[in-house]
Design an enzyme around this catalytic site. Structure first.
Site, PDB file in Angstrom:
ATOM      1  N   ASP A  64       0.854  -1.182   0.000  1.00 14.32           N
ATOM      2  CA  ASP A  64       0.000   0.000   0.000  1.00 14.32           C
ATOM      3  C   ASP A  64       0.900   1.246   0.000  1.00 14.32           C
ATOM      4  O   ASP A  64       1.827   1.325  -0.794  1.00 14.32           O
ATOM      5  CB  ASP A  64      -0.938  -0.060   1.216  1.00 14.32           C
ATOM      6  CG  ASP A  64      -1.919   1.084   1.296  1.00 14.32           C
ATOM      7  OD1 ASP A  64      -2.936   1.057   0.573  1.00 14.32           O
ATOM      8  OD2 ASP A  64      -1.662   2.025   2.073  1.00 14.32           O
ATOM      9  N   TYR A  78      -1.204  11.531   2.752  1.00 13.83           N
ATOM     10  CA  TYR A  78      -1.798  11.750   1.427  1.00 13.83           C
ATOM     11  C   TYR A  78      -1.663  13.205   0.988  1.00 13.83           C
ATOM     12  O   TYR A  78      -1.527  13.482  -0.202  1.00 13.83           O
ATOM     13  CB  TYR A  78      -3.259  11.308   1.438  1.00 13.83           C
ATOM     14  CG  TYR A  78      -3.370   9.801   1.504  1.00 13.83           C
ATOM     15  CD1 TYR A  78      -3.396   9.042   0.350  1.00 13.83           C
ATOM     16  CD2 TYR A  78      -3.406   9.146   2.735  1.00 13.83           C
ATOM     17  CE1 TYR A  78      -3.466   7.655   0.404  1.00 13.83           C
ATOM     18  CE2 TYR A  78      -3.471   7.762   2.797  1.00 13.83           C
ATOM     19  CZ  TYR A  78      -3.504   7.024   1.628  1.00 13.83           C
ATOM     20  OH  TYR A  78      -3.561   5.656   1.694  1.00 13.83           O
ATOM     21  N   HIS A 123      -6.812  -6.236  -1.778  1.00 15.87           N
ATOM     22  CA  HIS A 123      -5.690  -5.324  -1.526  1.00 15.87           C
ATOM     23  C   HIS A 123      -4.765  -5.877  -0.442  1.00 15.87           C
ATOM     24  O   HIS A 123      -3.570  -5.607  -0.444  1.00 15.87           O
ATOM     25  CB  HIS A 123      -6.264  -3.970  -1.097  1.00 15.87           C
ATOM     26  CG  HIS A 123      -5.238  -2.921  -0.835  1.00 15.87           C
ATOM     27  ND1 HIS A 123      -4.504  -2.329  -1.835  1.00 15.87           N
ATOM     28  CD2 HIS A 123      -4.808  -2.349   0.327  1.00 15.87           C
ATOM     29  CE1 HIS A 123      -3.680  -1.434  -1.313  1.00 15.87           C
ATOM     30  NE2 HIS A 123      -3.839  -1.433  -0.006  1.00 15.87           N
TER      31      HIS A 123
END
Length: 304
Positions: free
Chosen positions: A121, A227, A281
């Site tokens: 990730d 982010y 994921h």
């Protein structure tokens, strides 16, 4: 630098694992104090495992012992802003250049000039960046369910489907609202991010409570800054990964198109791709074969 901490009822250090050979310690690197979990002979070939969002070191629990048994030294940090590690103020502290520098200095703090680096990730984005920015420090690269940064950037420009799947990246750029959304109701939305992105049963209730406890230490703000910092990060000066690279990819990832995995191999001089049908994921939690593939990949170097 500041750290906002509460008092979770669950410990989130190495005591989560029954293996008493696994230890928690703290390491000051790149002007930040990182909590790290270590295992294995300090003189053995070094492997760094990098978690993503909303993970912490515990996300690698199934890989630590197999790697040690195969003859590796394993170091798993809580990346800055996560669980027991320090959470610097400001968005710029979470640029990929800073996260990458953390890893480089962590390797040097082990008395090593280089290491195998594996990331999942967001930790995969950090791993790609370490390999591209400081190629001499990475022996072999392992990537789980995250594309090469150039592939991700180009796909966002050309694929409406990927733009839609990456909605959360844009949402996290909004001031304050993401923090409020993720904090409310005992961080139920953080739990939902685990459950929605994984296959049923991947995270049981006991595991989820451990994640809740980890999130309480620094709160959600530093994680969202990952982010925001990502959007402010400059690109590495090179695109091609020279190190032997293994990409493992669960095809049922709801956030990332599997076509990006195939394109990412094209940016590796010596790349291999292993696709895992019906895996999410969280492919390294759902398929034991992922650990086997990583061991095979890393052992090629240690035997040469």
């Amino acid at each position: 630098m500041s750290v906002t901490k509460t008092s979770p009822t669950t410990n989130t250090d190495a005591s989560l694992l029954a293996d008493h050979e696994v230890e928690s310690t703290y390491r000051s690197v790149n002007n930040v104090q990182l909590h790290i979990v270590t295992a294995g002979d300090p003189d053995a070939p070094l492997v760094i495992l990098l978690h993503g969002h909303p993970d912490f070191w515990y996300g690698w629990r199934d890989q630590i012992s197999p790697l040690v048994e195969a003859g590796f030294r394993v170091v798993v940090p809580d990346q800055r802003g996560c669980n027991l590690s320090e959470a610097p103020d400001g968005v710029d502290a979470y640029r990929l250049s800073e996260l990458s520098a953390d890893v480089c200095e962590l390797i040097h703090s082990e008395g090593q000039e280089s290491a195998h680096v594996i990331g999942h990730d967001f930790g995969g984005f950090v791993a790609w960046n370490v390999a591209l920015r400081q190629p001499s420090i990475v022996d072999r690269l392992g990537i789980l369910n995250v594309p090469h940064p150039t592939v991700y950037r180009d796909t966002l420009k050309s694929s409406p489907q990927q733009i839609a799947r990456s909605w959360y990246v844009w949402f996290y750029q909004v001031p304050k609202l993401p923090e409020w959304m993720l904090r409310r109701n005992g961080m139920d939305n953080m739990v939902a991010s685990l459950e929605v992105t994984s296959n049923s049963g991947t995270f049981d209730e006991e595991t989820i409570e451990r994640y809740r406890a980890a999130w309480q230490h620094t709160g959600v703000h530093p994680r969202i800054n990952w982010y925001r910092g990502f959007r402010r990060s400059g690109s590495p000066s090179r695109n091609t990964v020279t190190q032997p690279t293994l990409i493992c990819w669960g095809t049922e990832d709801i956030a990332l198109l599997p076509s990006m995995a195939e394109k990412s191999v094209d940016y590796c001089e010596n790349g291999q791709l292993r696709m895992f049908p019906n895996a999410s994921h969280w492919v390294h939690h759902e398929r034991e074969e992922v650990t086997e593939e990583l061991l095979r990949h890393l052992s090629q170097n240690s035997l040469s």
